[in-house]
Design a protein around this motif. Sequence first.
Motif: not given
Length: 90
Positions: A59-65, A69-82
């Motif tokens: 996840m840190a690599t995903f955020v770094a790449k 911005g903040a939408k990246t964290y929304g994408d991570i949250f969505w992945v976790l919820l799915n």
Amino acid sequence: YGHGVPQVLRLMNGGDFDKSCPTLDGLLESSHGNSARIIEGLYWAALTRPPRPSEKQKMATFVAKSSKGAKTYGDIFWVLLNSGEFILNH
């Protein structure tokens, strides 16, 4: 909504966190941009556990790449919820 195909379809097609999400908004505000704290908070919020070291690194690599911005964290949250872990355990 019950478990099964309707739940999965709703999660897959239910939209993302482009708009306000109180959980995500609170994490972004309280972490002051610390990506490790945000990632850990998302795991606690979605899966009620901290991320494993390999998950934290991915996840840190995903955020770094990402340049979203903040939408990246929304994408991570969505992945976790799915994730299967969320769907089967919560």
